[in-house]
Design a protein around this motif. Sequence first.
Motif, PDB file in Angstrom:
ATOM      1  N   LEU A  61      45.808  51.128   4.675  1.00  0.00           N
ATOM      2  CA  LEU A  61      47.102  51.267   5.349  1.00  0.00           C
ATOM      3  C   LEU A  61      47.215  50.340   6.553  1.00  0.00           C
ATOM      4  O   LEU A  61      48.280  49.785   6.819  1.00  0.00           O
ATOM      5  CB  LEU A  61      47.324  52.714   5.789  1.00  0.00           C
ATOM      6  N   GLN A  62      46.116  50.150   7.283  1.00  0.00           N
ATOM      7  CA  GLN A  62      46.152  49.270   8.447  1.00  0.00           C
ATOM      8  C   GLN A  62      46.304  47.804   8.047  1.00  0.00           C
ATOM      9  O   GLN A  62      46.827  47.007   8.819  1.00  0.00           O
ATOM     10  CB  GLN A  62      44.896  49.458   9.303  1.00  0.00           C
ATOM     11  N   SER A  63      45.871  47.465   6.837  1.00  0.00           N
ATOM     12  CA  SER A  63      46.001  46.079   6.389  1.00  0.00           C
ATOM     13  C   SER A  63      47.433  45.741   5.967  1.00  0.00           C
ATOM     14  O   SER A  63      47.789  44.579   5.842  1.00  0.00           O
ATOM     15  CB  SER A  63      45.038  45.800   5.234  1.00  0.00           C
ATOM     16  N   MET A  64      48.251  46.764   5.745  1.00  0.00           N
ATOM     17  CA  MET A  64      49.646  46.557   5.359  1.00  0.00           C
ATOM     18  C   MET A  64      50.530  46.655   6.600  1.00  0.00           C
ATOM     19  O   MET A  64      50.409  47.622   7.364  1.00  0.00           O
ATOM     20  CB  MET A  64      50.088  47.621   4.355  1.00  0.00           C
ATOM     21  N   ASP A  65      51.384  45.692   6.779  1.00  0.00           N
ATOM     22  CA  ASP A  65      52.263  45.684   7.948  1.00  0.00           C
ATOM     23  C   ASP A  65      53.126  46.941   7.973  1.00  0.00           C
ATOM     24  O   ASP A  65      53.914  47.181   7.066  1.00  0.00           O
ATOM     25  CB  ASP A  65      53.151  44.436   7.922  1.00  0.00           C
ATOM     26  N   GLY A  66      52.951  47.759   9.003  1.00  0.00           N
ATOM     27  CA  GLY A  66      53.756  48.965   9.164  1.00  0.00           C
ATOM     28  C   GLY A  66      53.322  50.149   8.324  1.00  0.00           C
ATOM     29  O   GLY A  66      54.008  51.168   8.317  1.00  0.00           O
ATOM     30  N   GLY A  67      52.192  50.050   7.628  1.00  0.00           N
ATOM     31  CA  GLY A  67      51.743  51.125   6.745  1.00  0.00           C
ATOM     32  C   GLY A  67      51.441  52.422   7.471  1.00  0.00           C
ATOM     33  O   GLY A  67      51.928  53.489   7.089  1.00  0.00           O
ATOM     34  N   ALA A  83      61.015  60.296   9.458  1.00  0.00           N
ATOM     35  CA  ALA A  83      61.755  59.122   8.982  1.00  0.00           C
ATOM     36  C   ALA A  83      62.764  59.515   7.906  1.00  0.00           C
ATOM     37  O   ALA A  83      62.457  60.292   7.004  1.00  0.00           O
ATOM     38  CB  ALA A  83      60.789  58.089   8.426  1.00  0.00           C
ATOM     39  N   SER A  84      63.946  58.963   8.024  1.00  0.00           N
ATOM     40  CA  SER A  84      64.982  59.177   7.007  1.00  0.00           C
ATOM     41  C   SER A  84      64.760  58.162   5.887  1.00  0.00           C
ATOM     42  O   SER A  84      64.062  57.165   6.069  1.00  0.00           O
ATOM     43  CB  SER A  84      66.361  58.983   7.629  1.00  0.00           C
ATOM     44  N   PRO A  85      65.364  58.378   4.730  1.00  0.00           N
ATOM     45  CA  PRO A  85      65.238  57.379   3.662  1.00  0.00           C
ATOM     46  C   PRO A  85      65.705  55.989   4.108  1.00  0.00           C
ATOM     47  O   PRO A  85      65.102  54.982   3.760  1.00  0.00           O
ATOM     48  CB  PRO A  85      66.129  57.938   2.548  1.00  0.00           C
ATOM     49  N   LEU A  86      66.751  55.933   4.903  1.00  0.00           N
ATOM     50  CA  LEU A  86      67.247  54.651   5.392  1.00  0.00           C
ATOM     51  C   LEU A  86      66.233  53.990   6.325  1.00  0.00           C
ATOM     52  O   LEU A  86      66.002  52.780   6.252  1.00  0.00           O
ATOM     53  CB  LEU A  86      68.580  54.841   6.107  1.00  0.00           C
ATOM     54  N   ALA A  87      65.594  54.790   7.170  1.00  0.00           N
ATOM     55  CA  ALA A  87      64.562  54.246   8.060  1.00  0.00           C
ATOM     56  C   ALA A  87      63.372  53.729   7.261  1.00  0.00           C
ATOM     57  O   ALA A  87      62.770  52.704   7.618  1.00  0.00           O
ATOM     58  CB  ALA A  87      64.111  55.309   9.060  1.00  0.00           C
ATOM     59  N   VAL A  88      63.044  54.393   6.168  1.00  0.00           N
ATOM     60  CA  VAL A  88      61.945  53.933   5.312  1.00  0.00           C
ATOM     61  C   VAL A  88      62.295  52.587   4.687  1.00  0.00           C
ATOM     62  O   VAL A  88      61.502  51.644   4.698  1.00  0.00           O
ATOM     63  CB  VAL A  88      61.616  54.975   4.218  1.00  0.00           C
ATOM     64  N   ASN A  90      64.289  50.380   5.779  1.00  0.00           N
ATOM     65  CA  ASN A  90      64.369  49.342   6.805  1.00  0.00           C
ATOM     66  C   ASN A  90      63.074  49.148   7.583  1.00  0.00           C
ATOM     67  O   ASN A  90      63.030  48.338   8.499  1.00  0.00           O
ATOM     68  CB  ASN A  90      65.505  49.668   7.780  1.00  0.00           C
ATOM     69  N   SER A  91      62.023  49.858   7.229  1.00  0.00           N
ATOM     70  CA  SER A  91      60.756  49.736   7.951  1.00  0.00           C
ATOM     71  C   SER A  91      60.099  48.387   7.656  1.00  0.00           C
ATOM     72  O   SER A  91      60.383  47.734   6.649  1.00  0.00           O
ATOM     73  CB  SER A  91      59.812  50.866   7.558  1.00  0.00           C
ATOM     74  N   SER A  92      59.208  47.992   8.549  1.00  0.00           N
ATOM     75  CA  SER A  92      58.509  46.713   8.351  1.00  0.00           C
ATOM     76  C   SER A  92      57.616  46.767   7.113  1.00  0.00           C
ATOM     77  O   SER A  92      57.302  45.735   6.524  1.00  0.00           O
ATOM     78  CB  SER A  92      57.689  46.357   9.588  1.00  0.00           C
ATOM     79  N   PHE A  93      57.227  47.953   6.685  1.00  0.00           N
ATOM     80  CA  PHE A  93      56.417  48.105   5.478  1.00  0.00           C
ATOM     81  C   PHE A  93      57.161  47.594   4.244  1.00  0.00           C
ATOM     82  O   PHE A  93      56.561  47.082   3.309  1.00  0.00           O
ATOM     83  CB  PHE A  93      56.051  49.580   5.298  1.00  0.00           C
ATOM     84  N   PHE A 115      69.408  47.471  -3.143  1.00  0.00           N
ATOM     85  CA  PHE A 115      69.203  48.548  -2.185  1.00  0.00           C
ATOM     86  C   PHE A 115      69.570  48.090  -0.782  1.00  0.00           C
ATOM     87  O   PHE A 115      69.812  48.900   0.098  1.00  0.00           O
ATOM     88  CB  PHE A 115      67.761  49.077  -2.231  1.00  0.00           C
ATOM     89  N   MET A 116      69.642  46.816  -0.558  1.00  0.00           N
ATOM     90  CA  MET A 116      69.992  46.298   0.751  1.00  0.00           C
ATOM     91  C   MET A 116      71.459  46.573   1.110  1.00  0.00           C
ATOM     92  O   MET A 116      71.856  46.449   2.245  1.00  0.00           O
ATOM     93  CB  MET A 116      69.718  44.792   0.851  1.00  0.00           C
ATOM     94  N   ALA A 117      72.245  46.991   0.137  1.00  0.00           N
ATOM     95  CA  ALA A 117      73.623  47.341   0.420  1.00  0.00           C
ATOM     96  C   ALA A 117      73.687  48.531   1.383  1.00  0.00           C
ATOM     97  O   ALA A 117      74.694  48.758   2.030  1.00  0.00           O
ATOM     98  CB  ALA A 117      74.344  47.702  -0.875  1.00  0.00           C
ATOM     99  N   TYR A 118      72.591  49.274   1.511  1.00  0.00           N
ATOM    100  CA  TYR A 118      72.541  50.441   2.381  1.00  0.00           C
ATOM    101  C   TYR A 118      71.838  50.138   3.697  1.00  0.00           C
ATOM    102  O   TYR A 118      71.644  51.021   4.504  1.00  0.00           O
ATOM    103  CB  TYR A 118      71.831  51.578   1.673  1.00  0.00           C
ATOM    104  N   SER A 119      71.471  48.910   3.905  1.00  0.00           N
ATOM    105  CA  SER A 119      70.744  48.540   5.098  1.00  0.00           C
ATOM    106  C   SER A 119      71.643  48.602   6.337  1.00  0.00           C
ATOM    107  O   SER A 119      72.831  48.353   6.279  1.00  0.00           O
ATOM    108  CB  SER A 119      70.207  47.112   4.954  1.00  0.00           C
ATOM    109  N   THR A 120      71.038  48.964   7.461  1.00  0.00           N
ATOM    110  CA  THR A 120      71.789  48.998   8.715  1.00  0.00           C
ATOM    111  C   THR A 120      71.483  47.798   9.582  1.00  0.00           C
ATOM    112  O   THR A 120      72.001  47.678  10.672  1.00  0.00           O
ATOM    113  CB  THR A 120      71.447  50.269   9.521  1.00  0.00           C
ATOM    114  N   ARG A 121      70.634  46.922   9.110  1.00  0.00           N
ATOM    115  CA  ARG A 121      70.265  45.732   9.903  1.00  0.00           C
ATOM    116  C   ARG A 121      71.142  44.573   9.583  1.00  0.00           C
ATOM    117  O   ARG A 121      71.663  44.362   8.579  1.00  0.00           O
ATOM    118  CB  ARG A 121      68.805  45.360   9.651  1.00  0.00           C
TER     119      ARG A 121
END
Length: 121
Positions: A61-67, A83-88, A90-93, A115-121
């Motif tokens: 997990l530590q080897s994966m960014d944001g794991g 974490a909400s599904p949207l936060a997941v 949009n996470s760096s992972f 799935f990016m249609a639901y992104s908030t970024r």
Amino acid sequence: ITSSLRSLDVRSTRNNPHRSLSRKAAAEHVGVDAAQYENDRKIFSLEFGTDPCITRARESLQSMDGGMELLYSLLSFDPQKRASPLAVINSSFMTSLREDPNQSIANESDIVHSFMAYSTR
């Protein structure tokens, strides 16, 4: 009445073994439980456990960014902090799964739902 009270007392001590102990014995038992908890925590804690499976999972997990951060956010006991599904999404992972909007791998006749249609970024 006395037999009813005895059976009630037996049932209550069966469901709660500490109830039949004296206060001193119960306190000692809690001390034993706390010691067992600390021992298990040293072995199985995801943060610093020594168990080989836990160590391997932590390193992976530590080897994966944001794991680790994503896992901790999903395991929060407080629903407001979890974490909400949207936060997941949009996470760096999940960065490696994001599509590049300038690059399309679909044909013109394909119907693509991103799935990016639901992104908030």
